[in-house]
Design a protein around this motif. Structure first.
Motif, PDB file in Angstrom:
ATOM      1  N   SER A 147      39.753 -54.226   1.048  1.00  0.00           N
ATOM      2  CA  SER A 147      40.922 -55.072   0.798  1.00  0.00           C
ATOM      3  C   SER A 147      40.538 -56.552   0.708  1.00  0.00           C
ATOM      4  CB  SER A 147      41.972 -54.870   1.887  1.00  0.00           C
ATOM      5  OG  SER A 147      41.430 -55.192   3.147  1.00  0.00           O
ATOM      6  N   GLU A 153      49.653 -50.452  -6.201  1.00  0.00           N
ATOM      7  CA  GLU A 153      49.790 -49.896  -4.853  1.00  0.00           C
ATOM      8  C   GLU A 153      51.156 -50.233  -4.261  1.00  0.00           C
ATOM      9  OE1 GLU A 153      47.106 -49.611  -0.824  1.00  0.00           O
ATOM     10  OE2 GLU A 153      47.099 -51.503  -1.922  1.00  0.00           O
ATOM     11  N   ASP A 154      51.634 -51.439  -4.525  1.00  0.00           N
ATOM     12  CA  ASP A 154      52.949 -51.853  -4.024  1.00  0.00           C
ATOM     13  C   ASP A 154      54.079 -51.124  -4.749  1.00  0.00           C
ATOM     14  OD1 ASP A 154      51.746 -53.573  -2.248  1.00  0.00           O
ATOM     15  OD2 ASP A 154      51.963 -55.343  -3.546  1.00  0.00           O
ATOM     16  N   ALA A 155      53.889 -50.827  -6.031  1.00  0.00           N
ATOM     17  CA  ALA A 155      54.958 -50.246  -6.839  1.00  0.00           C
ATOM     18  C   ALA A 155      55.041 -48.726  -6.734  1.00  0.00           C
ATOM     19  CB  ALA A 155      54.763 -50.642  -8.306  1.00  0.00           C
ATOM     20  N   ARG A 197      46.468 -53.960  -6.669  1.00  0.00           N
ATOM     21  CA  ARG A 197      47.396 -54.254  -5.563  1.00  0.00           C
ATOM     22  C   ARG A 197      48.845 -54.117  -6.023  1.00  0.00           C
ATOM     23  NH1 ARG A 197      45.399 -56.473  -0.809  1.00  0.00           N
ATOM     24  NH2 ARG A 197      43.281 -57.247  -0.937  1.00  0.00           N
ATOM     25  N   LYS A 198      49.133 -54.542  -7.238  1.00  0.00           N
ATOM     26  CA  LYS A 198      50.493 -54.424  -7.771  1.00  0.00           C
ATOM     27  C   LYS A 198      50.880 -52.958  -7.927  1.00  0.00           C
ATOM     28  CE  LYS A 198      50.222 -58.844 -10.137  1.00  0.00           C
ATOM     29  NZ  LYS A 198      50.128 -59.545 -11.405  1.00  0.00           N
ATOM     30  N   ASP A 224      54.186 -44.844  -4.795  1.00  0.00           N
ATOM     31  CA  ASP A 224      53.978 -44.143  -3.531  1.00  0.00           C
ATOM     32  C   ASP A 224      52.945 -43.045  -3.758  1.00  0.00           C
ATOM     33  OD1 ASP A 224      54.150 -43.038  -1.014  1.00  0.00           O
ATOM     34  OD2 ASP A 224      56.016 -41.961  -1.437  1.00  0.00           O
ATOM     35  N   GLU A 237      44.382 -60.933  -4.272  1.00  0.00           N
ATOM     36  CA  GLU A 237      45.799 -60.668  -4.000  1.00  0.00           C
ATOM     37  C   GLU A 237      46.599 -60.390  -5.276  1.00  0.00           C
ATOM     38  OE1 GLU A 237      47.415 -60.314  -1.109  1.00  0.00           O
ATOM     39  OE2 GLU A 237      45.526 -60.533  -0.032  1.00  0.00           O
ATOM     40  N   ASP A 238      46.262 -61.017  -6.385  1.00  0.00           N
ATOM     41  CA  ASP A 238      47.039 -60.869  -7.622  1.00  0.00           C
ATOM     42  C   ASP A 238      46.451 -59.801  -8.566  1.00  0.00           C
ATOM     43  OD1 ASP A 238      44.766 -62.313  -8.178  1.00  0.00           O
ATOM     44  OD2 ASP A 238      45.735 -63.663  -9.597  1.00  0.00           O
TER      45      ASP A 238
END
Length: 71
Positions: free
Chosen positions: A19, A32-34, A29-30, A36, A24-25
């Motif tokens: 990580s 993973e956030d969006a 990562r995007k 499941d 971060e951008d």
């Protein structure tokens, strides 16, 4: 000589968190956030249990009683 560092310094281990390597951008990562991805872990865990159980059964079954599947 490949390195100016001594041999002891080249063989040192380093612990790095993935990580920390991903900005971060970053797209990963995007995603993973969006999304499941928990279903993947559940399926992998169930499959692992199936394999463990099948291997345990094979170990308990005498070799003479095992059936050989032809290709």
């Amino acid at each position: 000589m490949l390195s100016k560092h001594s041999k002891d310094q080249r063989e040192q281990r380093e612990v790095v968190a993935l990580s920390e390597l991903v900005p971060e951008d970053h797209l990963v990562r995007k995603m993973e956030d969006a999304m499941d991805f928990s279903f993947i872990y559940e399926k992998a865990f169930k499959r692992k249990l199936e394999l463990i159980r099948s291997n345990s059964i094979k170990k308990l079954t005498p070799i003479a009683n095992r059936t050989v599947k032809s290709p």
